[in-house]
Enzyme design. Structure first.
Site, PDB file in Angstrom:
ATOM      1  N   ASN A  11       0.871  -1.179   0.000  1.00  0.00           N
ATOM      2  CA  ASN A  11       0.000   0.000   0.000  1.00  0.00           C
ATOM      3  C   ASN A  11       0.905   1.225   0.000  1.00  0.00           C
ATOM      4  O   ASN A  11       1.499   1.554   1.022  1.00  0.00           O
ATOM      5  CB  ASN A  11      -0.886  -0.058   1.259  1.00  0.00           C
ATOM      6  N   LYS A  13       0.136   4.225  -0.332  1.00  0.00           N
ATOM      7  CA  LYS A  13      -0.519   5.387   0.298  1.00  0.00           C
ATOM      8  C   LYS A  13      -0.335   6.649  -0.551  1.00  0.00           C
ATOM      9  O   LYS A  13      -0.345   6.567  -1.781  1.00  0.00           O
ATOM     10  CB  LYS A  13      -0.006   5.562   1.733  1.00  0.00           C
ATOM     11  N   HIS A  98      -9.716   1.212   5.120  1.00  0.00           N
ATOM     12  CA  HIS A  98      -8.404   1.374   5.755  1.00  0.00           C
ATOM     13  C   HIS A  98      -8.541   2.338   6.940  1.00  0.00           C
ATOM     14  O   HIS A  98      -9.291   3.310   6.875  1.00  0.00           O
ATOM     15  CB  HIS A  98      -7.386   1.903   4.741  1.00  0.00           C
ATOM     16  N   GLU A 100      -6.804   4.689   7.988  1.00  0.00           N
ATOM     17  CA  GLU A 100      -6.561   6.112   7.716  1.00  0.00           C
ATOM     18  C   GLU A 100      -7.806   6.760   7.105  1.00  0.00           C
ATOM     19  O   GLU A 100      -8.088   7.939   7.345  1.00  0.00           O
ATOM     20  CB  GLU A 100      -5.322   6.273   6.813  1.00  0.00           C
ATOM     21  N   GLU A 170      -5.635  -4.934  10.711  1.00  0.00           N
ATOM     22  CA  GLU A 170      -4.554  -3.972  10.918  1.00  0.00           C
ATOM     23  C   GLU A 170      -4.811  -3.187  12.203  1.00  0.00           C
ATOM     24  O   GLU A 170      -5.605  -2.230  12.185  1.00  0.00           O
ATOM     25  CB  GLU A 170      -4.480  -2.993   9.748  1.00  0.00           C
ATOM     26  N   GLY A 176       2.354   2.105  10.647  1.00  0.00           N
ATOM     27  CA  GLY A 176       3.296   3.195  10.422  1.00  0.00           C
ATOM     28  C   GLY A 176       4.043   3.636  11.664  1.00  0.00           C
ATOM     29  O   GLY A 176       4.717   4.666  11.660  1.00  0.00           O
ATOM     30  N   SER A 216       3.188  -2.288  10.365  1.00  0.00           N
ATOM     31  CA  SER A 216       4.644  -2.354  10.534  1.00  0.00           C
ATOM     32  C   SER A 216       5.223  -3.728  10.201  1.00  0.00           C
ATOM     33  O   SER A 216       6.132  -4.206  10.875  1.00  0.00           O
ATOM     34  CB  SER A 216       5.040  -1.926  11.956  1.00  0.00           C
TER      35      SER A 216
END
Ligand code: PGA
Length: 257
Positions: A11, A13, A98, A100, A170, A176, A216
Site C-alpha cells: 500500500n 498510500k 483502511h 486512515e 490492521e 506506520g 509495521s
C-alpha cells in the site's frame, strides 16, 4: 496446512512522485521476474499513478489495486472515483475501510459495506480492512470492535460473495509506527475472524478466504506472522516503498526473513 495462496499487497498510500512510483515499479518487475512463483503479489499506488504503474507491470506477476473508491455508480460526484472506473483500468483489488480513511475521512462501517457491494458490482476484489485503536486495545475491546466492524461488512453478503473477499486485520496503533503486534495476539484475532466468516458463510467458505495482517510488517518480522495458521498474507505500507525490502517480504519463505 491450508490451500490458501498467500497474498502480499504493498500500500503505497499518498507517497512517491510519478517518477519515483514508476522507478519503483520498474525495479520490482526486474527483481520479481528473477524468482519463483511465490505469494500472489500486488501494489496499490495512488490514483494519478495507477495507469503508468499498471502498464509498467504488464507481463509481470505483480497486480495493481486501488487504495479507495466511492460506492456510487458513475455520475455527479466531484472528486470521486468509482468501481466501474477502476475496473476499466484493470485494477485487481480495491482497499476499503483502511484505518486512515476511517480516521481522517469519516469512513464508517456502513460505508465499508456499501463499498464492498460496489466492488462486487464490477468484479473487483475488495480488501476490507479492520482493526482496533490503542485505546480500544488497552480497554480490552479488541474482539468486540473487530467483530462489529467485520459483522457490518459481511451483513447481507451471500456465501459466494464472502468467498470473494479479502480481509485485512490492521491494529491501528501498529500502522506506520514501527510498533509490532504480538504474534499471539494476531493469531487470536485472525482465528476470531475465521470464526465470523464461518458463521456467515459456512466452514468451507471461511477456509477459502484470505485474511491478511498489516501494521509495521517488515522483512524481519513477516515470517513470524505468516507462520500463524490463519494469517494468509500481509498488507504492507512503509516496507513496500523500497523494492529491496518489498522483494525480501515476498521471499519470506526462502529467507526465513
Ligand atoms: P505500515 O502500513 O506497514 O507502514 O505499518 C500498513 C498499512 O497501513 O496498510
Amino acid at each position: 496446512m491450508t490451500a490458501r495462496r498467500p497474498l502480499i499487497l504493498g500500500n503505497w498510500k499518498m507517497n512517491l512522485s510519478l517518477a519515483e512510483a514508476t522507478a519503483l515499479a520498474r525495479d520490482l518487475k526486474r527483481q520479481v521476474a528473477t524468482f519463483y512463483a511465490g505469494p500472489e503479489t500486488g501494489v496499490c499506488p495512488s490514483y494519478p499513478h495507477l495507469v503508468a504503474v499498471r502498464e509498467l507491470l504488464e507481463g509481470s506477476t505483480i497486480g495493481v489495486g486501488a487504495q479507495e473508491m466511492v460506492e456510487a455508480e458513475p455520475g455527479a460526484f466531484t472528486g470521486g472515483v468509482c468501481a466501474e472506473q477502476l475496473r476499466e483500468l484493470d485494477m485487481r483489488w480495491v482497499l476499503v475501510g483502511h484505518s486512515e480513511r476511517r480516521q481522517y475521512c469519516g469512513e464508517t462501517d456502513d460505508g465499508v459495506a456499501a463499498k464492498i457491494r460496489a466492488a462486487f458490482r464490477v468484479g473487483l476484489t475488495p480488501v476490507a480492512c479492520f482493526g482496533e485503536t490503542l485505546a480500544e486495545r488497552e480497554g480490552g475491546q479488541t474482539e468486540e470492535v473487530v467483530a462489529r466492524q467485520v459483522g457490518a461488512a459481511l451483513e447481507g453478503l451471500s456465501a459466494p460473495q464472502i468467498e470473494g473477499l479479502v480481509l485485512a486485520y490492521e491494529p491501528v496503533w501498529a500502522i506506520g509506527t514501527g510498533l509490532n503486534a504480538e504474534v499471539d495476539d494476531v493469531k487470536e484475532v485472525h482465528r476470531l475472524l475465521r470464526g465470523l466468516l464461518a458463521e456467515r458463510g459456512g466452514g468451507p467458505v471461511a477456509e477459502s478466504v484470505r485474511i491478511l495482517y498489516g501494521g509495521s510488517v517488515k522483512p524481519q518480522n513477516i515470517a513470524a506472522y505468516m507462520a500463524c495458521e490463519d494469517v494468509d498474507g500481509a498488507l504492507v505500507g512503509g516496507a513496500s516503498l523500497d523494492a529491496g525490502s518489498f522483494v525480501q517480504l515476498l521471499r519470506y519463505q526462502e529467507d526465513g526473513a
